[in-house]
Design a protein around this motif. Sequence first.
Motif, mmCIF file in Angstrom:
data_model
loop_
_atom_site.group_PDB
_atom_site.id
_atom_site.type_symbol
_atom_site.label_atom_id
_atom_site.label_comp_id
_atom_site.label_asym_id
_atom_site.label_seq_id
_atom_site.Cartn_x
_atom_site.Cartn_y
_atom_site.Cartn_z
ATOM 1 N N TRP A 1 0.820 -1.211 0.000
ATOM 2 C CA TRP A 1 0.000 0.000 0.000
ATOM 3 C C TRP A 1 0.858 1.265 0.000
ATOM 4 O O TRP A 1 0.412 2.322 -0.433
ATOM 5 N N ARG A 2 2.099 1.152 0.485
ATOM 6 C CA ARG A 2 3.002 2.301 0.455
ATOM 7 C C ARG A 2 3.624 2.513 -0.915
ATOM 8 O O ARG A 2 4.175 3.579 -1.201
ATOM 9 N N VAL A 3 3.576 1.500 -1.748
ATOM 10 C CA VAL A 3 4.229 1.549 -3.049
ATOM 11 C C VAL A 3 3.257 1.936 -4.159
ATOM 12 O O VAL A 3 3.608 2.677 -5.084
ATOM 13 N N CYS A 4 2.024 1.442 -4.063
ATOM 14 C CA CYS A 4 1.044 1.719 -5.116
ATOM 15 C C CYS A 4 0.564 3.162 -5.058
ATOM 16 O O CYS A 4 0.582 3.809 -4.005
ATOM 17 N N GLY A 5 0.127 3.655 -6.192
ATOM 18 C CA GLY A 5 -0.359 5.018 -6.289
ATOM 19 C C GLY A 5 -1.709 5.199 -5.617
ATOM 20 O O GLY A 5 -2.359 4.237 -5.207
ATOM 21 N N PRO A 6 -2.156 6.457 -5.492
ATOM 22 C CA PRO A 6 -3.454 6.729 -4.889
ATOM 23 C C PRO A 6 -4.575 6.099 -5.707
ATOM 24 O O PRO A 6 -4.522 6.046 -6.938
ATOM 25 N N GLU A 7 -5.574 5.574 -5.004
ATOM 26 C CA GLU A 7 -6.737 4.929 -5.612
ATOM 27 C C GLU A 7 -6.354 3.728 -6.494
ATOM 28 O O GLU A 7 -7.073 3.363 -7.420
ATOM 29 N N VAL A 8 -5.220 3.122 -6.177
ATOM 30 C CA VAL A 8 -4.798 1.892 -6.845
ATOM 31 C C VAL A 8 -4.829 0.767 -5.818
ATOM 32 O O VAL A 8 -4.316 0.920 -4.714
ATOM 33 N N THR A 9 -5.473 -0.340 -6.177
ATOM 34 C CA THR A 9 -5.588 -1.492 -5.282
ATOM 35 C C THR A 9 -4.649 -2.605 -5.737
ATOM 36 O O THR A 9 -4.793 -3.099 -6.861
ATOM 37 N N PRO A 10 -3.679 -3.004 -4.901
ATOM 38 C CA PRO A 10 -2.807 -4.123 -5.276
ATOM 39 C C PRO A 10 -3.524 -5.452 -5.073
ATOM 40 O O PRO A 10 -4.215 -5.655 -4.068
ATOM 41 N N LEU A 11 -3.336 -6.364 -6.016
ATOM 42 C CA LEU A 11 -3.919 -7.702 -5.931
ATOM 43 C C LEU A 11 -2.868 -8.722 -6.344
ATOM 44 O O LEU A 11 -2.114 -8.497 -7.292
ATOM 45 N N LEU A 12 -2.837 -9.836 -5.655
ATOM 46 C CA LEU A 12 -1.899 -10.894 -5.997
ATOM 47 C C LEU A 12 -2.277 -11.498 -7.349
ATOM 48 O O LEU A 12 -3.426 -11.887 -7.568
ATOM 49 N N ALA A 13 -1.288 -11.597 -8.247
ATOM 50 C CA ALA A 13 -1.563 -12.160 -9.564
ATOM 51 C C ALA A 13 -2.121 -13.574 -9.467
ATOM 52 O O ALA A 13 -2.996 -13.965 -10.241
ATOM 53 N N GLY A 14 -1.625 -14.351 -8.502
ATOM 54 C CA GLY A 14 -2.129 -15.710 -8.346
ATOM 55 C C GLY A 14 -3.616 -15.768 -8.086
ATOM 56 O O GLY A 14 -4.305 -16.702 -8.529
ATOM 57 N N ALA A 15 -4.152 -14.779 -7.375
ATOM 58 C CA ALA A 15 -5.589 -14.752 -7.123
ATOM 59 C C ALA A 15 -6.359 -14.449 -8.396
ATOM 60 O O ALA A 15 -7.489 -14.909 -8.589
ATOM 61 N N LEU A 16 -5.756 -13.650 -9.277
ATOM 62 C CA LEU A 16 -6.420 -13.305 -10.537
ATOM 63 C C LEU A 16 -6.405 -14.467 -11.520
ATOM 64 O O LEU A 16 -7.122 -14.443 -12.519
ATOM 65 N N ALA A 17 -5.582 -15.488 -11.244
ATOM 66 C CA ALA A 17 -5.518 -16.654 -12.124
ATOM 67 C C ALA A 17 -6.482 -17.745 -11.698
ATOM 68 O O ALA A 17 -6.551 -18.795 -12.329
ATOM 69 N N GLY A 18 -7.228 -17.521 -10.620
ATOM 70 C CA GLY A 18 -8.161 -18.536 -10.134
ATOM 71 C C GLY A 18 -9.545 -17.955 -9.915
ATOM 72 O O GLY A 18 -9.820 -16.795 -10.211
ATOM 73 N N HIS A 19 -10.412 -18.803 -9.379
ATOM 74 C CA HIS A 19 -11.793 -18.399 -9.146
ATOM 75 C C HIS A 19 -12.191 -18.521 -7.683
ATOM 76 O O HIS A 19 -13.371 -18.452 -7.356
ATOM 77 N N GLU A 20 -11.202 -18.697 -6.794
ATOM 78 C CA GLU A 20 -11.533 -18.981 -5.402
ATOM 79 C C GLU A 20 -12.269 -17.835 -4.718
ATOM 80 O O GLU A 20 -13.152 -18.060 -3.908
ATOM 81 N N VAL A 21 -11.894 -16.598 -5.018
ATOM 82 C CA VAL A 21 -12.538 -15.463 -4.365
ATOM 83 C C VAL A 21 -12.827 -14.376 -5.403
ATOM 84 O O VAL A 21 -12.131 -14.255 -6.404
ATOM 85 N N PRO A 22 -13.884 -13.586 -5.180
ATOM 86 C CA PRO A 22 -14.108 -12.434 -6.059
ATOM 87 C C PRO A 22 -13.059 -11.368 -5.803
ATOM 88 O O PRO A 22 -12.431 -11.332 -4.735
#
Length: 529
Positions: free
Chosen positions: A318-339
Motif C-alpha cells: 500500500w506504500r508503493v502503489c499510487g493513490p486509488e490503486v488497489t494491489p492484488l496478488l496475480a495468483g488470485a487473478l488466475a483462479g476463481h476462489e474469491v471475487p
Amino acid sequence: MLDAVGALAERATLDALLRCCVREVAGPRGQVWRAGPYLMVHLAGALLRVRSAGGAALRFDGTAELRCGGEWRPLTVDELVELVAGELGGGNEEFAAQVSASREVTGRLVEARREAEPPGDPWLASEQALVFGHPFHPSPKAGGGAERLQYAPEAHARFPLRMFAVRDDVLHEGGDTRALDALGTAPPGYALLPAHPWQADLLKPHLAGPLAEGLLLDLGPGREPVVPTSSVRTVYEPNAEICLKFSLDVRITNCVRKNAWYELEGAVELNSRLDPVFADLAAAHPGTSRLREPGFRSVALGLPLLEGLGVIVREGPWRVCGPEVTPLLAGALAGHEVPHPCGERRAADPLAWWTAYVERVAPPVLDAYLRHGVVLEPHLQNVLIGVDRSGMPIEAVFRDLEGTKLVAGRHDLTGVPDRVAAALTYSAEAGWSRVVYCLMVNHLTEIAATVVEAARPHDPHALLADLWASAWKVLSVYADARGRPAPLASLLDGSPLPAKANLAVRWARAADKTAGYVTVPGPFPGGSR
C-alpha cells in the motif's frame, strides 16, 4: 461416499496431478491426444480421458475418467498415484503419502475458510485466495501437518508474532532494520527480534541455551496480530505497514522455507543494486515498482539460529502503489476462489483488460533481463497487479529478492563473498529460461485461461487466440524498440517454452534448485501478425 468438501479436495488434487502427468510424463512420451472434447491419456497401460478445451493451462471440465471393463468410470487420486508409479517405474515410497497429505490439507483449508472471517483488505484477501495451490504441482498443499492450519493464509489465520530480544553483542543484521524496532520494546542493551511462532516452536532445542544465558530474552507474544500472505512464512504487520519474511523449517511445495545466511546477506546486497534498475524501469514503463527489502536481522549464535531466526524486512504494497490503486496478488487473478475488484471489468471487456495486463507485466520483466542483466522471477506469487477503481490493470509490483538474480558476467561483484555471489547469479541461458517460464508459462498462460473462463464466450478457442495475438503485438512492439534481440525474436517466432518439472523433482526427492524443465508449445505460432 465423499462429502462436498472431500469431493472438492479430491477433484483439486486429481486435476493438479493429472496436469503434471500430461505435461511431464505422458505428453513428452507421445501418450496424449485429442478425441473430440476429450483429452486422452495413456498411462501405465491404462486409458484415461478428461474434458478439456485445450490450451497450455490444461483446465479440465469435469472429472477425469478411467477406462475399465469396457466402460468409463471416475478416476480417483489413489488410482492415478498408482498409475504414475507404474509409468515411472516405482522407487518413491513417499510420493503417495505426500499426495494424500496434500488432499487432506486442502479439504481442511476449505472447511476452515467457511468458519473464518476473511480480511477486509482486498490485497490481503487476494493473498489468502490460493486454496488449491500451484496448478502444476503433484502435492501443492503437502507439508506442515495439522499445525499448518493455525498459520495458513488460506484459512484466514491471524496470530501474534513471538517476540525475542537479542543482546547487542550477538546481534547480526544488515541494511536498514529500523522498522523492526517499532514492533515492541526491548530492554537496554538488546534489540527486538520477531519470530514466526511456528518457527519458534521448531527451534526450542536450539533456543534453550541462549535463553538460559541471557543472550536471548523471550518477550512473549507480540502486541498485535499479523496476517500471513500467500507464501505462509511471510506475514503483513498492518500497523507498521511492513511485511516480514521469516525462516520456516517446513517443506512447502518443493522447498524447506529457510532464510539461508547467504540469502540474508544477498537480499541487502541485491536491494541496493536494484534501486537504479527499477528507477530506469519505472521511467521506461510507468506503473512499474517493487517491494524493497532494506534489511535483515538475526543472531550470531551458530548457523541453526542465524538462519532459523533470520527475518527480512520488506515494504508493504500500500506504500508503493499510487493513490486509488488497489494491489492484488496475480495468483488470485488466475483462479476463481474469491471475487476481486477487477472481476466485472475483466469479464465485460476481456481483450482490453488482458492487453493492459500484459503491457504492465511483460515489458519491464524483459527489459530487466535484456538491458540490465537482472533476472526477475515473475511467477504468480511474486507479482502484485495494481488496478484502478474500474478494475483495469495500471501497475505491476514485483517482489521477493530470493528469486531475483543477476546475469553472470554483467555485474561487478568484487568484494561480495563467493557464496553470496554464487547465490545471486544465473548464467545468461539459465536466467532466460527462468524468465520465460515464470512470465509465459506460470503466469500469463494461467491468466489467459482464467480470462477466457470468466468471459464465457461462445467460442473460447477464438477468444484465447485473440488474447495471444494481442500479447504478440505488445511484445513485438517492445522487441522492435529494443532492436529485436535474438531470445525475444525466437519467442515471438513460436519457439517452445520451458515448463518447470515439479513432478519430476518431487519424484526424485531432489532439491528444488535442481529442478529441470520440459518443453511445452509456445502460444505464438510464428510469423508476422
